[in-house]
Structure formats: C-alpha cells, structure tokens
Enzyme design. Structure first.
Site, PDB file in Angstrom:
ATOM      1  N   SER A 158       4.359   1.109  -1.085  1.00 40.52           N
ATOM      2  CA  SER A 158       5.789   0.268   0.187  1.00 40.52           C
ATOM      3  C   SER A 158       5.680   0.532   1.057  1.00 40.52           C
ATOM      4  O   SER A 158       5.566   0.199   2.131  1.00 40.52           O
ATOM      5  CB  SER A 158       6.370   1.099  -0.119  1.00 40.52           C
ATOM      6  OG  SER A 158       7.237   2.081  -0.200  1.00 40.52           O
ATOM      7  N   SER A 163       3.106   4.764  -3.349  1.00 43.64           N
ATOM      8  CA  SER A 163       3.127   4.366  -1.742  1.00 43.64           C
ATOM      9  C   SER A 163       2.596   4.915  -0.512  1.00 43.64           C
ATOM     10  O   SER A 163       2.739   4.408   0.126  1.00 43.64           O
ATOM     11  CB  SER A 163       5.023   3.688  -2.326  1.00 43.64           C
ATOM     12  OG  SER A 163       4.702   3.243  -2.798  1.00 43.64           O
ATOM     13  N   LYS A 180       8.285   5.980   8.501  1.00 42.05           N
ATOM     14  CA  LYS A 180       8.990   4.716   7.764  1.00 42.05           C
ATOM     15  C   LYS A 180      10.142   4.013   7.776  1.00 42.05           C
ATOM     16  O   LYS A 180      11.491   5.468   7.106  1.00 42.05           O
ATOM     17  CB  LYS A 180       8.353   4.933   6.199  1.00 42.05           C
ATOM     18  CG  LYS A 180       8.200   3.995   5.225  1.00 42.05           C
ATOM     19  CD  LYS A 180       8.103   4.549   3.239  1.00 42.05           C
ATOM     20  CE  LYS A 180       8.145   3.740   2.611  1.00 42.05           C
ATOM     21  NZ  LYS A 180       7.639   3.512   1.564  1.00 42.05           N
TER      22      LYS A 180
END
EC number: 6.3.5.7
Lengths: 487, 477
Positions: free
Chosen positions: A153, A177, A78
C-alpha cells in the site's frame, strides 16, 4: 537544479553544510517535482507548499546541523502516519478532512532532526491493498511504467522516491506494503522488526503486524533513516527497549562466510519465471562474493496468506470501528437522522469496497461460534510460521528470496479479483506474521521492470540485512539505473 | 412459598482509586467539568495506543488476594467490541481470557449466626466507559471524564440464595475492598455498581430456572429490594404456569419493582480477541509476594485486635470497623493517647449520631482523631466534667482544638478544695433541713446539696471533689 538520482543523503548533507544549496532550495525542488509529477504518477494526496517552505526557512535560519545528516532534507510521509496540523487521510473518504492535533512519534523524531515534510503520499485506503488502487484519491502509477501499478500500500512513497521526486519517504508494512512497492519500483524498502519503531501515530490496520519503515534509493540512506526513527517509545508499549545502533556502521564488511538460507517454497510454481531468474542470479552473486548458500524449507509459509487475512482483518475490523462521523473526519450528518442512521450512512459512504470487505471478513472471523475455527486457528498457524523461521535461523544469518511473485502488473488488471490480489503478498506476509525484519532491494530487471530481492533477518538484526543488501548494491550498481523521466 | 429456591449471582464493578486512567495518562478525578480529564487516547483518535497502568493491575491483585482468590500468572488484555457513543474506541479493554484473580470466596455471617461461603468465580481489571446524558432536546451529551477509569469486576458464583444473603454479601464485599484501600467504594459516586442475575426454580428441579438480569443497581438496599420483587415475580409467574423470559430488567426505586428493558434473544456478540496493542504481562512470584506483604489489616483482623487488646465487645468492634475511615479514626485517636474504651464509646455514640444527623461521611467532617483524643484526655485528667464535654464535643465538630476551646471559654472544672469549701459551707449554712435529713439517714440529701453546689458554680465544680468535701463538712456539723 538538484537531481535526486545523482544524490544520496550523504551528498545532499555535504552540499547543505557547505552552503552550496539551502534547505529552502532543496525543498522547492522537491515541491516542484512533486507537483509536476502529479498528473503522471499521482504519488501525493497532500502537498504542503506553505508548511514545507516555512519549515525549510526555519532550518536554514537555525543553520544546518553538521552532525545531523537529516537536517534540512525533504521527506514524503505515507498518509496513514499522523502529522500535526497537516491533513492525514489514510487515503479514505472517511478521513478526507482530518487534520490531526498531534504528531506520530516517528514524525517527532524526524522533525527534531530537522527534516522538511513536503507532503503526504498516496496509498491503498487504510493500507489495505497491494496496488495503491483502493485510494479515495485516485491511483498512483509505477515509476518505471505508468501503465503499471506501483504496488501497495505504500505505492505513493515508493513511486515518488523511484521517480526522483524525493530522496526519502516513510511507508508502513502490514503484510508487505513497504517491500512489495519497493520491489515494483526498484528501490530499497525496509520493514523493521516488530517493536523496533514506535507505532504511536500510525493509523492502525493490523496492530500486531503494522510497522513503519523507510523507502530510499540506496541502502545506506535507508539505514540512516532507520537509525533516526527507531527506539523504545513509552507511548507504544509494544515497542521494545533495544539499543539503536548507527545502522551504517559495519555496512561495508561484506558477505564473506555469511550463511544464507534460500527457502525452496520461495521458488515454487506460481512465481514468475523472470523473477525467479533474476533472484537466482542475485543469490549466485552472493556465493561468488563468499557467502554460503543452503536451500531450506519454510513448510508453513503457504498457510501465511490465509492466516494473515484472518488476523489482519480481525484486528482491522476492531480498529476501524471508531470511525463514526462524530468526532472527526467525514460525517454524513443530516438533521432528521437517528444516531444509528448517521453511523450507517457515514460508514457506507466513507469506506471503500476493499475496506468494507475486510471489515466484514474480520467481523465474521471473530464472531461467536467462528472464533475457534478462524481467529484461533490462524493464531496457531502464526506460531508454526514463527517456529519455521526460528529453525532456519539456528544455522543461518539471513534468508534470501524474491520479494514478489511477479513484477508490477497492469493498473486495473486485478481489481475484480481480490483473492488474486491477496496472493501477491505470498512471499512477504510470513515475515510480518513472525515479526521479523525484511527488506527489498533491486535485484535486476525482467521485461523492463524491476525485480525485488527480499532479505529477511533475525529479530532486531537489521544490521546484517543492511550489510547483505549493501554488498549486492555496491557490486551491481543498480541504484544508478532509474526510470529516466525527470520531473 | 417454600416450594421454590432462588439462585443469585452478582457482578460487582468497583472503580479503582488510581491517579491516572487504566490505559492513558489522563487523571482520574470525580466531579470535574465534563471532558476535562481526557486526551487523544480517551477520544479514540486515529493512531493512538494504550499504555497499561501497572498500578491498576496491582490493585486488581490486591483485591483478588483480599477475596482469597488465586492469581493468574500470565495475563493478557482482551478487546470487548461494542459501539456506543461513550466508548469512542468502540471496544473496552478487559481481561476476558485471563482474569487476574479466580476461584476465591467471601464469608458472610447470617443473622442466625451461621456462616456461609460465597464463591468468587473471577475478578478482572477493565476500563469504564464515559457517560451519556440525554438532553431531551434531540441531542445527547457525552462526557468522557470517566472513560478509561480502571475498574475491577468481581463475579460471584451463583451461591447466593436470598435477597438477604445478597445484601450481606455486598456489605461484606464493600468492607473487604474498602479495607484494602484500592477504592473508596462510594455508591453515590458510582464507584460501586451491581449487575444482578436471578433465577427461581421448584425445589428439586434438575435445571436452574431462566436467568433474568437486572442492570446497574447502585445501592445495596435497591439490590435487596429488586431481588425481593424479582424473586416474588418469578414465583408468581411459575405458579401461574407461565415461563420466565430471558430478559434484562431495571430496578425502579419509586415503585420498588423491576421493569422490563429488553428481551434477550441471543447472547451479545462482543467478538473478544487478544488486545494487540498491549504486551502480555507475566505476574511473578515476587510481585505477588510484594502485593501480599502490603495488604492492609482486614476488618476482621481489626475486630480481633480491638477485642483482645482494648477489651471492646465484639459488637462495638464491629461498629467501629464498618468503614475504613471509622476504624482508622479510632486507631489514630487511641495512638494519640485516648482511652480506648472512651474513644470507642464516643465514636459509636456521639460521632455516629452526629454523622446521622448531618448525613456526612466521617472524612467529610471537621472531626479529627487528635481533637477527639484531646477531648477524652481533658475528661480523664479532670479538667472538664462530662457535662462540659458535651459542649466541647460540639466545638470539635466545628474544627475547634479542644484544649484551646476550654481555656477560651473558661470551662475548666473547679476541683480546688480551698475554693470549693467556702462555697459548700455557705450552702450548708443555708440548708439546715438537708443537714438534719442527712443526720437522720436520708442519703438523698447529699444529692440535693451537690446539685446546689453545681448550680452555684454553673456546673463547673468537680462532682467527685464536691462529694468528698460535703461528707467531711457534714460530719463537722
């Protein structure tokens, strides 16, 4: 051609050790898939061809370490996790040219074990959002339906794993997330206990809530990655000195006599009926496997969202103040500017709307005269939520419920209503507020979309979560189902 | 004039002498090239986290105990949010809610001999900011070497009622802190800085007057001058029927006045909240006990020891304890065998004069305790005369070893009667008049004759022995 849908870390490792395949070939495969999937799902912000191939060649040259299951395995990271020499943007314009000079602790650990980072995955800007639509680098699509959001996210990480682009990815979870996009994409996502994994090198959103965790297609793979990234780090003094077990150990023990709690609040009105159905069936499956199931109450969980948006935004407003356009990242510098103009201009252009909204919310909640009414109150609510969980865990080993209030929604459908978007995290947020470990696994499908089963454990008891998840996974064999597209 | 009373509160920042910074492993070292002692934490890079320096908190506890303060048992860190180019994280980590020390006091001795207790509201540990310098060419330079250096901030109660008391308080505070060893307390290096709050009100007024702040004063004399000016300015304003504005001023040294910096309309909003990146710390009884047991001897305790054990006057003992360096130097010289009285006299007299003349701090000179004790021993055992000692003292300020110096330069005192007697006889032979004077009862003659012997021996003769031989030889004549 390697089909990641048919593989797991164990099988890939065996092929690497047996020299059926090289890390370079595996890496090329992942790079190709990541690139060919971009136009459809846009899961990556940066794909690092050169770096990944160089690294894979090094691993091949050194020889695959037979004792080390991650040796030579391609990973996606990420983009809010700092990678030395590899652009790290947090999906924000304000960091769109930022190349870090150091590695996050999790990256150091994984690199030592010989992983190959193929790229940085898309996400909501600074991890603020539940749909990966607030990224400066465009939206990511859901693996199962490209008109739906992948969740957020960590949407890029989840969608790339679910689409068979990569066997494993790292995400971060501040209010859900990792679990929410894992649920939306039908994969396994774990938010570890707060303090289990070092935050050194994670671009901070809500410091007291953030935690890095793995996204994988199978439970065992997930456990392997968690074992690799866990442990006390002297550079993160909020990380705790807990032993790091091999989380795959005892994973096959089954759930006989496991005491399961099901909070009635997790099945209240407002939760999608299809989701409820699938999760209830999953819980019934546990009973049939010998677990004892009780309904319990988490009476303060309904205040979780309100408390969370105060606390996380307050911390974020402070954490994001350092982006000034001077030392790194995007700068709106012009010759005739005053210093203040430079700050204002850089931040006006550099931050997106959702980030600005939360900075303002947090700044307000902390400001003189409002601190007691907002921040302090929210901190008190947090304590009540912690107490709720503590009480349940006095008599239970694990808590089960849905991960999300609905399956993946349409791209763009909630963009104009931030509060509606915030409500999606109703079921995941209390876990972050309490610092507990929580996981989402695929529990089945509704209307063709995956539904997440959320498994919440006691602090530092990820082992029980893995055992619980593994029992269902092996019984349901849902991990063999995949979106069908093969990039 | 006497119809007004003044209320003063002081906030003193003291830089701690730690090896590394408060929340990063960068070294703390004054005077290094700009930005040399920095790392990603000090730069406020994305993703970095602080680690608390336990030594800094322990120094804070040490200072708190030295100021008779209570220790807070559960401490957490707070963020104080403000943006400035020399503060790259955009917040300072401090202890707003749980200062490590609270409710202490400092006792000052006023010139009239009375004592006064100045309350210490709190003492907290925090980090310093970096340093901006403005080139005047349209850009500014930022040096982050100081950024993150640990500080203690000592906040007094508004118990100080005159510039003189403020001066005495600062002197006492510096002495107390210096003797704990947690800071060098060097004003010239900015390791002690003072923020002043002062208000004036008519005697008997129920409410305090409006508080004016004077920022960043870096000498005690400046603080006293600033206060004297400000006290008078506020009285004049009130006498003229004006109101005092709530403002921040700075001290202007050349004019010895205070100058308006900005008018405060409301309090600054620092949006404090608990620092989520650092765990809370529990201060155990054992920890406090350990820190207390390691507290060094205070200046006041040393004065008592010097007057009791070495029979020094209170005044001399006070001079020796003005700085920790002087007191430690004295103790070492005495430990090394120097006569305590003579060592005290040397430090108070010759050494202080030398320091004044050269404008050096004792630790920056070449003087060492064992060289001073060596010099004193040479006087006491009669090797050198006090006159020769002057030369030897100059030599030890240059770092010379006294005994070696004396031998090298033939400064050994002439005390041998078999060598002195022939010289004395010769001089008596040449000075019949003095012999007659002596016989006639004029004692002055002895002085003259001694002088002649000293002249003949280039000052190397031992005057005591010369005196004895002279008396003997005179009687023979």
């Amino acid at each position: 051609m390697t089909d990641f849908f048919k593989e797991n870390l164990t099988s890939l490792h065996k092929k690497l050790v047996d020299k059926e395949i090289s890390s370079t070939e595996l890496t090329k495969e992942a790079l190709n898939k990541s690139k060919s999937s971009q136009s459809e799902i846009n899961a990556f912000i940066t794909i690092d061809d050169q770096g990944a191939l160089k690294r894979a060649a090094e691993v091949d040259a050194a020889g695959i370490d037979a004792n080390n299951i991650l040796s030579g395995i391609p990973f996606a990271i990420k983009d809010n996790i700092i990678t030395k020499g590899l652009k790290t943007t947090a999906a924000s314009h304000i960091l769109d040219n930022f190349v870090p000079v150091y590695d996050a602790t999790v990256i150091e650990k994984l690199n030592k074990l010989g992983i190959v980072t193929i790229g940085k995955t898309n996400m909501d800007e600074f991890a603020m959002g539940g749909s990966t639509e607030t990224s400066y680098f465009g939206k990511t699509a859901n693996a199962w339906d490209h008109t739906k959001v992948p969740g957020g996210s960590s949407g890029g990480s989840a969608s790339s794993v679910a689409s068979g682009v990569i066997p494993a990815a790292l995400g971060s979870d501040t209010g859900g997330s990792i679990r929410q996009p894992a649920a939306f994409n039908g994969i396994v996502g774990l938010k570890p206990t707060y303090g289990r994994v070092s935050r050194w090198g994670l671009i901070a959103f809500g410091s007291s809530l953030d935690q890095i965790g793995p996204l994988t297609r199978t439970v065992k793979d997930n456990a392997r990655v968690l074992s690799a990234i866990s442990g006390k780090d002297r550079r993160d003094t909020t990380s705790e000195d807990q032993s790091v077990p091999d989380f795959t150990k005892g994973i096959e023990k089954g759930v006989k006599d496991l005491r399961i709690a099901v909070p009635k609040e997790y099945f209240a009105s407002g939760i999608d009926e299809g989701v409820k159905d699938v999760v209830k069936k999953a819980i019934a499956k546990y009973e049939s496997l010998g677990a004892k199931v009780d309904e319990v109450s988490l009476p303060h969980s309904k205040y979780g969202i309100a408390a969370y948006y105060i606390l996380a935004s307050s911390e974020a407003s402070s954490n994001l103040e350092r982006f000034d356009g001077i030392r790194y990242g995007f700068s709106a510098r012009k010759d005739d500017q005053t210093l203040e103009d430079l700050y204002v201009q850089t931040r006006s252009e550099g931050f997106g709307d959702e980030v600005k909204r939360r900075i303002m919310l947090g700044t307000f909640a902390l400001s003189a005269g409002f601190y007691d009414a907002y921040f302090k109150k929210a901190a008190q609510v947090r304590t009540l939520i912690v107490d709720d969980f503590t009480k349940v865990f006095e008599n239970h080993d694990i808590i089960l419920g849905p991960t999300t209030t609905s399956p993946a929604f349409d791209l763009g459908s909630e963009n104009d209503d931030p509060v509606k978007m915030y409500m999606n995290d109703l079921l995941t947020i209390p876990v972050n507020l309490a610092g507990l470990p929580g996981m989402s696994i695929n529990a089945g499908f509704t209307a063709g979309l995956p539904v997440g089963l959320q498994i919440i454990g006691k602090r530092f008891d990820e082992s029980t979560i893995y055992k619980t998840a593994y029992a269902f996974e092996q019984d349901s064999q849902l991990f063999t189902k995949h979106p069908g597209v093969n990039f | 004039m006497s119809s007004f009373e003044t209320t003063i509160g002081l906030e003193v920042h003291v830089e701690l002498k730690t090896k590394s910074k408060a929340f990063s492993p960068s070294p703390v070292n004054f005077g290094d090239p700009a930005n040399e002692n920095t790392n990603v934490i000090d730069w406020g890079y994305p993703g970095v986290l602080p680690s608390a320096n336990k030594g800094a908190l322990e120094s804070g506890m040490t200072a708190a105990l030295a100021l008779n303060a209570q220790i807070t048992r559960d401490v957490h860190w707070d963020r104080k949010n403000y943006f400035y180019p020399d503060n790259p994280k955009s917040y300072q980590v401090t202890q707003q809610q749980t200062p490590i020390g609270h409710d202490g006091y400092v006792e000052i001795k006023k010139e009239d001999g009375t004592s006064k207790r100045i309350g210490i509201k709190e003492l907290h540990v925090e980090e310093d900011a970096g340093k901006n310098s403005h080139s005047g060419k349209g850009y500014s330079l930022v040096d982050l070497n100081r950024q993150g250096t640990p500080l203690v901030e000592i906040v007094s109660q508004p118990d100080i009622s005159s510039p003189e008391e403020a001066y005495l308080y600062l002197e006492k505070l510096r002495q107390l802190i210096q003797f704990t060893g947690i800071s060098d307390v060097k004003m010239q290096e900015g390791s002690m800085r003072v923020d002043i709050n002062i208000s004036v009100r008519p005697i008997g007024a129920a409410k305090y007057g409006t508080k004016v702040e004077i920022k960043n004063v870096n000498s005690f004399q400046y603080a006293k001058n600033a206060l004297a000016y400000e006290e008078q300015r506020q009285r004049d304003e009130l006498m003229a029927g004006h109101e005092i504005g709530q403002e921040t001023r700075r001290f202007d040294e050349p004019t010895k006045s205070t100058i308006l910096m900005r008018v405060k309309e409301g309090a600054d909003d620092y949006r404090y909240f608990p620092e989520p990146d650092l765990p809370a710390i529990h201060v155990s009884n054992d920890w406090i006990k350990k820190v207390r047991s390691r507290l060094p001897e205070t200046a006041d305790d040393r004065i008592i020891r010097y007057t009791n054990k070495f029979a020094l006057s209170k005044k001399d003992a006070a001079v020796l304890t003005q700085t920790l360096e002087m007191a430690n130097f004295y103790d070492q010289a005495v430990d090394d065998g120097a006569d305590p009285k003579r060592a005290a006299n040397y430090l108070i007299g010759d050494v202080n004069a030398y320091l004044n003349e050269t404008q050096l701090d004792l630790q920056d000179t070449k003087l060492t305790p064992d060289h001073l004790s060596g010099l004193i021993k040479l006087i006491d055992n009669g090797t050198i005369s006090t006159k020769q000692a002057k030369k030897v003292f100059t030599a030890i300020t240059d770092g010379e070893e006294p005994k070696a110096y004396v031998e090298k330069h033939g400064l050994v005192q002439l005390s041998d009667p078999t060598k002195l007697t022939p010289i004395i006889d010769q001089i008596l032979d040449n000075n019949q008049q003095s012999i007659d004077d002596f016989k006639g009862g004029k004692d002055r003659a002895i002085g003259y004759l001694t002088g002649q012997v000293m002249k003949e021996t280039h000052g190397n003769a031992n005057p005591k022995i010369v005196h004895e031989i002279l008396l003997t030889e005179l009687k023979k004549r």
